[in-house]
Scaffold this motif. Structure first.
Motif, PDB file in Angstrom:
ATOM      1  N   ALA A 183      -1.345  -6.595  -7.680  1.00  0.00           N
ATOM      2  CA  ALA A 183      -0.940  -5.211  -7.401  1.00  0.00           C
ATOM      3  C   ALA A 183       0.578  -5.085  -7.380  1.00  0.00           C
ATOM      4  O   ALA A 183       1.138  -4.110  -7.892  1.00  0.00           O
ATOM      5  N   GLY A 184       1.247  -6.076  -6.785  1.00  0.00           N
ATOM      6  CA  GLY A 184       2.708  -6.061  -6.763  1.00  0.00           C
ATOM      7  C   GLY A 184       3.297  -6.187  -8.155  1.00  0.00           C
ATOM      8  O   GLY A 184       4.260  -5.490  -8.496  1.00  0.00           O
ATOM      9  N   CYS A 185       2.722  -7.059  -8.959  1.00  0.00           N
ATOM     10  CA  CYS A 185       3.218  -7.235 -10.327  1.00  0.00           C
ATOM     11  C   CYS A 185       2.965  -5.988 -11.177  1.00  0.00           C
ATOM     12  O   CYS A 185       3.811  -5.602 -11.973  1.00  0.00           O
ATOM     13  N   GLN A 186       1.811  -5.345 -10.985  1.00  0.00           N
ATOM     14  CA  GLN A 186       1.526  -4.112 -11.709  1.00  0.00           C
ATOM     15  C   GLN A 186       2.537  -3.030 -11.338  1.00  0.00           C
ATOM     16  O   GLN A 186       3.065  -2.331 -12.218  1.00  0.00           O
ATOM     17  N   LEU A 187       2.823  -2.909 -10.055  1.00  0.00           N
ATOM     18  CA  LEU A 187       3.790  -1.914  -9.602  1.00  0.00           C
ATOM     19  C   LEU A 187       5.179  -2.237 -10.145  1.00  0.00           C
ATOM     20  O   LEU A 187       5.902  -1.333 -10.587  1.00  0.00           O
ATOM     21  N   ILE A 207       0.848  -1.199   0.000  1.00  0.00           N
ATOM     22  CA  ILE A 207       0.000   0.000   0.000  1.00  0.00           C
ATOM     23  C   ILE A 207       0.879   1.243   0.000  1.00  0.00           C
ATOM     24  O   ILE A 207       0.674   2.171  -0.791  1.00  0.00           O
ATOM     25  N   SER A 208       1.886   1.244   0.862  1.00  0.00           N
ATOM     26  CA  SER A 208       2.788   2.389   0.967  1.00  0.00           C
ATOM     27  C   SER A 208       3.577   2.604  -0.317  1.00  0.00           C
ATOM     28  O   SER A 208       3.737   3.738  -0.783  1.00  0.00           O
ATOM     29  N   MET A 209       4.067   1.515  -0.897  1.00  0.00           N
ATOM     30  CA  MET A 209       4.876   1.653  -2.116  1.00  0.00           C
ATOM     31  C   MET A 209       4.030   2.127  -3.289  1.00  0.00           C
ATOM     32  O   MET A 209       4.476   2.952  -4.086  1.00  0.00           O
ATOM     33  N   ARG A 210       2.792   1.626  -3.401  1.00  0.00           N
ATOM     34  CA  ARG A 210       1.914   2.093  -4.484  1.00  0.00           C
ATOM     35  C   ARG A 210       1.584   3.575  -4.313  1.00  0.00           C
ATOM     36  O   ARG A 210       1.606   4.341  -5.278  1.00  0.00           O
ATOM     37  N   ALA A 211       1.280   3.983  -3.079  1.00  0.00           N
ATOM     38  CA  ALA A 211       0.951   5.389  -2.825  1.00  0.00           C
ATOM     39  C   ALA A 211       2.152   6.285  -3.114  1.00  0.00           C
ATOM     40  O   ALA A 211       2.010   7.362  -3.709  1.00  0.00           O
ATOM     41  N   LEU A 212       3.328   5.853  -2.708  1.00  0.00           N
ATOM     42  CA  LEU A 212       4.544   6.613  -2.969  1.00  0.00           C
ATOM     43  C   LEU A 212       4.783   6.739  -4.475  1.00  0.00           C
ATOM     44  O   LEU A 212       5.074   7.829  -4.983  1.00  0.00           O
ATOM     45  N   HIS A 213       4.629   5.642  -5.195  1.00  0.00           N
ATOM     46  CA  HIS A 213       4.845   5.666  -6.644  1.00  0.00           C
ATOM     47  C   HIS A 213       3.824   6.584  -7.330  1.00  0.00           C
ATOM     48  O   HIS A 213       4.189   7.375  -8.197  1.00  0.00           O
ATOM     49  N   ARG A 214       2.555   6.487  -6.928  1.00  0.00           N
ATOM     50  CA  ARG A 214       1.539   7.357  -7.537  1.00  0.00           C
ATOM     51  C   ARG A 214       1.865   8.824  -7.300  1.00  0.00           C
ATOM     52  O   ARG A 214       1.722   9.650  -8.196  1.00  0.00           O
ATOM     53  N   GLY A 215       2.313   9.153  -6.096  1.00  0.00           N
ATOM     54  CA  GLY A 215       2.651  10.538  -5.786  1.00  0.00           C
ATOM     55  C   GLY A 215       3.847  11.041  -6.572  1.00  0.00           C
ATOM     56  O   GLY A 215       3.866  12.175  -7.045  1.00  0.00           O
ATOM     57  N   ARG A 216       4.855  10.205  -6.711  1.00  0.00           N
ATOM     58  CA  ARG A 216       6.074  10.600  -7.431  1.00  0.00           C
ATOM     59  C   ARG A 216       5.836  10.765  -8.924  1.00  0.00           C
ATOM     60  O   ARG A 216       6.434  11.625  -9.553  1.00  0.00           O
ATOM     61  N   HIS A 217       4.993   9.909  -9.484  1.00  0.00           N
ATOM     62  CA  HIS A 217       4.871   9.847 -10.943  1.00  0.00           C
ATOM     63  C   HIS A 217       3.500  10.250 -11.460  1.00  0.00           C
ATOM     64  O   HIS A 217       3.178   9.983 -12.617  1.00  0.00           O
ATOM     65  N   ASN A 218       2.694  10.897 -10.610  1.00  0.00           N
ATOM     66  CA  ASN A 218       1.413  11.463 -11.022  1.00  0.00           C
ATOM     67  C   ASN A 218       0.505  10.426 -11.682  1.00  0.00           C
ATOM     68  O   ASN A 218      -0.004  10.623 -12.778  1.00  0.00           O
ATOM     69  N   VAL A 219       0.321   9.300 -10.995  1.00  0.00           N
ATOM     70  CA  VAL A 219      -0.534   8.215 -11.489  1.00  0.00           C
ATOM     71  C   VAL A 219      -1.893   8.326 -10.811  1.00  0.00           C
ATOM     72  O   VAL A 219      -1.989   8.627  -9.624  1.00  0.00           O
ATOM     73  N   GLN A 220      -2.956   8.080 -11.575  1.00  0.00           N
ATOM     74  CA  GLN A 220      -4.318   8.151 -11.050  1.00  0.00           C
ATOM     75  C   GLN A 220      -4.521   7.140  -9.934  1.00  0.00           C
ATOM     76  O   GLN A 220      -3.921   6.075  -9.932  1.00  0.00           O
ATOM     77  N   GLY A 221      -5.402   7.462  -9.028  1.00  0.00           N
ATOM     78  CA  GLY A 221      -5.764   6.533  -7.972  1.00  0.00           C
ATOM     79  C   GLY A 221      -5.948   7.256  -6.656  1.00  0.00           C
ATOM     80  O   GLY A 221      -5.866   8.474  -6.568  1.00  0.00           O
ATOM     81  N   SER A 222      -6.203   6.465  -5.638  1.00  0.00           N
ATOM     82  CA  SER A 222      -6.398   7.010  -4.303  1.00  0.00           C
ATOM     83  C   SER A 222      -5.813   6.037  -3.287  1.00  0.00           C
ATOM     84  O   SER A 222      -5.536   4.876  -3.610  1.00  0.00           O
ATOM     85  N   LEU A 223      -5.661   6.493  -2.084  1.00  0.00           N
ATOM     86  CA  LEU A 223      -5.138   5.638  -1.029  1.00  0.00           C
ATOM     87  C   LEU A 223      -6.104   4.487  -0.752  1.00  0.00           C
ATOM     88  O   LEU A 223      -5.679   3.353  -0.532  1.00  0.00           O
ATOM     89  N   LEU A 224      -7.398   4.763  -0.800  1.00  0.00           N
ATOM     90  CA  LEU A 224      -8.387   3.708  -0.595  1.00  0.00           C
ATOM     91  C   LEU A 224      -8.275   2.648  -1.683  1.00  0.00           C
ATOM     92  O   LEU A 224      -8.324   1.447  -1.405  1.00  0.00           O
ATOM     93  N   ASN A 225      -8.092   3.087  -2.918  1.00  0.00           N
ATOM     94  CA  ASN A 225      -7.913   2.147  -4.024  1.00  0.00           C
ATOM     95  C   ASN A 225      -6.649   1.316  -3.820  1.00  0.00           C
ATOM     96  O   ASN A 225      -6.650   0.101  -4.056  1.00  0.00           O
TER      97      ASN A 225
END
Length: 129
Positions: free
Chosen positions: A111-115, A81-99
């Motif tokens: 989710a891990g493979c997508q990341l 969850i933390s790594m996905r949120a960090l990646h979205r923030g760094r690279h301006n990827v759509q989504g939310s923390l709940l997602n």
């Protein structure tokens, strides 16, 4: 005659002009979509096999590829969850923390493979960061 007090003594007067501040750490522009779908594991079969059979090691590799310590997945609760949120923030990827939470809890391997696909694509230059 006494004037009414409009502000507390010692404080600056309230701003009358609207001034927008820009946070240089936040990406600008419209957020982009993930470069691959959640269930597109056949786009990178080796990563998916490693993610399925060696999930903790896979998360450590993803963290390292993101420039974080490989110990992050072992030290944080809910590391994906933390790594996905960090990646979205760094690279301006759509989504939310709940997602990120729901995706990581109910479909963690995907989710891990997508990341991993996303991070590898950015590192190789296939994806514009």
């Amino acid at each position: 005659m006494n004037q009414p007090i409009t502000q507390q003594p010692g404080l600056a007067p309230p701003a009358t002009d609207f001034q927008m501040t820009v946070n240089p750490l936040m990406p600008r522009g419209v957020p982009r979509a993930w470069s691959s779908g959640l269930l597109q594991c056949f786009d990178d079969i080796p990563s998916c096999l490693i993610g399925f059979f060696f999930h903790p090691c896979h998360q450590c590799c993803i963290a390292s590829d993101m420039g974080e310590s490989c110990c992050v997945p072992m030290c944080l609760p809910g590391p994906l969850i933390s790594m996905r949120a960090l990646h979205r923030g760094r690279h301006n990827v759509q989504g939310s923390l709940l997602n990120d939470c729901c995706t990581s809890i109910f479909c963690g391997w995907c989710a891990g493979c997508q990341l991993a696909r996303e991070v590898q694509g950015i590192k190789s230059g296939r994806i514009q960061a």
